[in-house]
Design a protein around this motif. Structure first.
Motif, PDB file in Angstrom:
ATOM      1  N   HIS A   1       0.843  -1.201   0.000  1.00 36.14           N
ATOM      2  CA  HIS A   1       0.000   0.000   0.000  1.00 36.14           C
ATOM      3  C   HIS A   1       0.877   1.249   0.000  1.00 36.14           C
ATOM      4  CE1 HIS A   1      -2.761   3.104   1.658  1.00 36.14           C
ATOM      5  NE2 HIS A   1      -3.609   2.493   0.842  1.00 36.14           N
ATOM      6  N   GLU A   2       1.998   1.212   0.731  1.00 38.38           N
ATOM      7  CA  GLU A   2       2.941   2.334   0.702  1.00 38.38           C
ATOM      8  C   GLU A   2       3.552   2.485  -0.690  1.00 38.38           C
ATOM      9  OE1 GLU A   2       5.927   1.941   3.662  1.00 38.38           O
ATOM     10  OE2 GLU A   2       4.534   2.097   5.356  1.00 38.38           O
ATOM     11  N   ASP A   3       3.903   1.353  -1.324  1.00 34.07           N
ATOM     12  CA  ASP A   3       4.463   1.407  -2.679  1.00 34.07           C
ATOM     13  C   ASP A   3       3.476   2.049  -3.651  1.00 34.07           C
ATOM     14  OD1 ASP A   3       6.833   0.074  -1.925  1.00 34.07           O
ATOM     15  OD2 ASP A   3       5.941  -1.885  -2.282  1.00 34.07           O
ATOM     16  N   ALA A   4       2.225   1.601  -3.600  1.00 32.24           N
ATOM     17  CA  ALA A   4       1.208   2.119  -4.522  1.00 32.24           C
ATOM     18  C   ALA A   4       0.948   3.605  -4.273  1.00 32.24           C
ATOM     19  CB  ALA A   4      -0.083   1.319  -4.376  1.00 32.24           C
ATOM     20  N   THR A   5       0.929   4.012  -3.018  1.00 32.43           N
ATOM     21  CA  THR A   5       0.708   5.419  -2.686  1.00 32.43           C
ATOM     22  C   THR A   5       1.864   6.281  -3.193  1.00 32.43           C
ATOM     23  OG1 THR A   5      -0.553   4.790  -0.717  1.00 32.43           O
ATOM     24  CG2 THR A   5       0.294   7.041  -0.812  1.00 32.43           C
ATOM     25  N   ALA A   6       3.101   5.797  -3.033  1.00 32.37           N
ATOM     26  CA  ALA A   6       4.255   6.530  -3.553  1.00 32.37           C
ATOM     27  C   ALA A   6       4.176   6.656  -5.064  1.00 32.37           C
ATOM     28  CB  ALA A   6       5.551   5.815  -3.149  1.00 32.37           C
ATOM     29  N   PHE A   7       3.748   5.583  -5.735  1.00 33.11           N
ATOM     30  CA  PHE A   7       3.586   5.607  -7.187  1.00 33.11           C
ATOM     31  C   PHE A   7       2.561   6.663  -7.581  1.00 33.11           C
ATOM     32  CE2 PHE A   7       4.471   2.198 -10.580  1.00 33.11           C
ATOM     33  CZ  PHE A   7       4.505   3.142 -11.595  1.00 33.11           C
ATOM     34  N   ALA A   8       1.442   6.683  -6.893  1.00 32.89           N
ATOM     35  CA  ALA A   8       0.380   7.640  -7.204  1.00 32.89           C
ATOM     36  C   ALA A   8       0.840   9.076  -6.987  1.00 32.89           C
ATOM     37  CB  ALA A   8      -0.851   7.341  -6.349  1.00 32.89           C
ATOM     38  N   ASN A   9       1.670   9.289  -5.979  1.00 36.75           N
ATOM     39  CA  ASN A   9       2.137  10.643  -5.678  1.00 36.75           C
ATOM     40  C   ASN A   9       3.206  11.141  -6.651  1.00 36.75           C
ATOM     41  OD1 ASN A   9       0.452  10.823  -3.457  1.00 36.75           O
ATOM     42  ND2 ASN A   9       2.005  10.090  -2.019  1.00 36.75           N
TER      43      ASN A   9
ATOM     44  N   SER B   1      15.829 -12.460  -3.043  1.00 36.53           N
ATOM     45  CA  SER B   1      16.780 -12.258  -1.948  1.00 36.53           C
ATOM     46  C   SER B   1      17.348 -10.849  -1.888  1.00 36.53           C
ATOM     47  CB  SER B   1      17.946 -13.254  -2.069  1.00 36.53           C
ATOM     48  OG  SER B   1      17.507 -14.566  -1.823  1.00 36.53           O
ATOM     49  N   CYS B   2      17.161 -10.057  -2.943  1.00 37.46           N
ATOM     50  CA  CYS B   2      17.662  -8.681  -2.868  1.00 37.46           C
ATOM     51  C   CYS B   2      16.809  -7.884  -1.882  1.00 37.46           C
ATOM     52  CB  CYS B   2      17.685  -8.037  -4.252  1.00 37.46           C
ATOM     53  SG  CYS B   2      16.096  -7.457  -4.890  1.00 37.46           S
ATOM     54  N   HIS B   3      17.320  -6.738  -1.475  1.00 35.25           N
ATOM     55  CA  HIS B   3      16.589  -5.907  -0.505  1.00 35.25           C
ATOM     56  C   HIS B   3      16.114  -4.625  -1.177  1.00 35.25           C
ATOM     57  CE1 HIS B   3      15.440  -3.942   3.251  1.00 35.25           C
ATOM     58  NE2 HIS B   3      16.046  -2.870   2.768  1.00 35.25           N
ATOM     59  N   ILE B   4      14.818  -4.367  -1.102  1.00 32.55           N
ATOM     60  CA  ILE B   4      14.228  -3.136  -1.632  1.00 32.55           C
ATOM     61  C   ILE B   4      13.488  -2.446  -0.495  1.00 32.55           C
ATOM     62  CG2 ILE B   4      12.613  -2.142  -3.284  1.00 32.55           C
ATOM     63  CD1 ILE B   4      13.136  -4.525  -5.112  1.00 32.55           C
ATOM     64  N   GLY B   5      13.827  -1.191  -0.244  1.00 33.48           N
ATOM     65  CA  GLY B   5      13.245  -0.454   0.866  1.00 33.48           C
ATOM     66  C   GLY B   5      11.793  -0.068   0.642  1.00 33.48           C
ATOM     67  N   ARG B   6      11.261   0.725   1.563  1.00 36.92           N
ATOM     68  CA  ARG B   6       9.851   1.104   1.561  1.00 36.92           C
ATOM     69  C   ARG B   6       9.589   2.162   0.482  1.00 36.92           C
ATOM     70  NH1 ARG B   6       7.718  -1.609   6.548  1.00 36.92           N
ATOM     71  NH2 ARG B   6       5.872  -0.315   6.316  1.00 36.92           N
ATOM     72  N   ARG B   7       8.302   2.220   0.088  1.00 32.29           N
ATOM     73  CA  ARG B   7       7.804   3.240  -0.848  1.00 32.29           C
ATOM     74  C   ARG B   7       8.591   3.231  -2.160  1.00 32.29           C
ATOM     75  NH1 ARG B   7       8.100   4.841   4.183  1.00 32.29           N
ATOM     76  NH2 ARG B   7      10.150   5.778   3.855  1.00 32.29           N
ATOM     77  N   PHE B   8       8.787   2.047  -2.693  1.00 26.74           N
ATOM     78  CA  PHE B   8       9.557   1.865  -3.914  1.00 26.74           C
ATOM     79  C   PHE B   8       8.665   2.036  -5.135  1.00 26.74           C
ATOM     80  CE2 PHE B   8      11.122  -1.304  -7.138  1.00 26.74           C
ATOM     81  CZ  PHE B   8      12.206  -0.549  -7.562  1.00 26.74           C
ATOM     82  N   VAL B   9       9.177   2.742  -6.141  1.00 30.93           N
ATOM     83  CA  VAL B   9       8.450   2.923  -7.405  1.00 30.93           C
ATOM     84  C   VAL B   9       9.296   2.347  -8.536  1.00 30.93           C
ATOM     85  CG1 VAL B   9       7.448   4.551  -9.035  1.00 30.93           C
ATOM     86  CG2 VAL B   9       7.282   5.000  -6.570  1.00 30.93           C
ATOM     87  N   LEU B  10       8.737   1.361  -9.235  1.00 33.36           N
ATOM     88  CA  LEU B  10       9.324   0.833 -10.465  1.00 33.36           C
ATOM     89  C   LEU B  10       8.400   1.260 -11.594  1.00 33.36           C
ATOM     90  CD1 LEU B  10      11.501  -0.963 -11.813  1.00 33.36           C
ATOM     91  CD2 LEU B  10       9.933  -2.886 -11.510  1.00 33.36           C
ATOM     92  N   ASP B  11       8.837   2.224 -12.380  1.00 36.32           N
ATOM     93  CA  ASP B  11       7.988   2.825 -13.407  1.00 36.32           C
ATOM     94  C   ASP B  11       8.419   2.318 -14.778  1.00 36.32           C
ATOM     95  OD1 ASP B  11       6.200   4.398 -14.732  1.00 36.32           O
ATOM     96  OD2 ASP B  11       7.079   6.316 -14.153  1.00 36.32           O
TER      97      ASP B  11
END
Length: 221
Positions: free
Chosen positions: A38-46, A109-119
């Motif tokens: 949900h944080e990822d999607a919100t960051a994407f929307a913003n 196994s890689c690490h991706i932090g919070r609020r990530f956007v892959l566009d």
């Protein structure tokens, strides 16, 4: 949130046995992944003007968000369970499903932090020991890879990316290098050395030439 949960359940039920699904569900996997997604999607929307701030549009139609969703599920499975053959295989199956649906390969196994956007994430590849901090924005065709082709050693061999880093399309970061916080990497760059925080990396070897009033060839030439 309900749409995200449905997609998580679809990934689990397509790739895993019912007994395993009950096991990871009892360990709270779905709830934890839902919160992060949900944080990822919100960051994407913003951050993405094309989405018009519509979370439903992102969750239901953006294949790059599907890549992140499958990564989050697979990564959490590895975090919750012991390093057993069944667990690793299930995580890799879910990761492969995300690759098929999106064209992006994010190793569980890689690490991706919070609020990530892959566009526009098609053809992006994040290696097993890569790490990204919080609030990163990555475009399509980005590789976080090792600096060799074959015979790469075990252990840390992929980049470490800081917080709030933006990586332009088709850029590559190779090897166990460090990219600091608040770095901007422009499109088509190749990074093989550490980049200090708050830096801008741009490609200057390509030049667009625009000429006006170009002479017209004769029609019968």
């Amino acid at each position: 949130m309900q749409t995200i949960e449905s997609q998580i359940q679809a990934a689990l039920w397509e790739c895993c046995a019912p007994t395993y699904i009950r096991l990871v569900t009892d360990n709270g996997l779905v709830g934890k992944v839902l919160e992060i997604l949900h944080e990822d999607a919100t960051a994407f929307a913003n951050k993405d003007p094309a989405s018009n701030g519509d979370l439903t549009r992102i969750v239901q139609t953006y294949t790059s968000f599907r890549a992140v969703l499958h990564y989050r599920v697979a990564h959490e499975m590895l975090s919750l369970q012991a390093d057993t053959c069944e667990n690793v295989c299930n995580a890799l199956l879910i990761s492969s499903r995300g690759k098929l649906l999106s064209g992006a390969e994010l190793h569980p196994s890689c690490h991706i932090g919070r609020r990530f956007v892959l566009d526009h994430g098609m053809s992006s590849v994040f290696g097993e020991t890569a790490s990204l901090g919080d609030d990163c924005y990555v475009l399509g065709g980005v590789t976080l890879g090792a600096d060799g082709i074959s015979g790469n050693p075990q252990g840390k061999r992929h980049p470490s990316i800081g917080d709030r880093v933006e990586i332009g399309a088709f850029s590559r970061v190779f090897g166990n290098v460090s990219v600091g916080d608040d770095v901007f990497i422009g499109p088509h760059c190749t990074i093989t050395q550490d980049v200090p925080a708050a830096s801008r990396v741009i490609l200057r070897s390509c030049q667009q030439v625009v000429k006006t009033n170009w002479p017209q060839l004769p029609v019968n030439a």
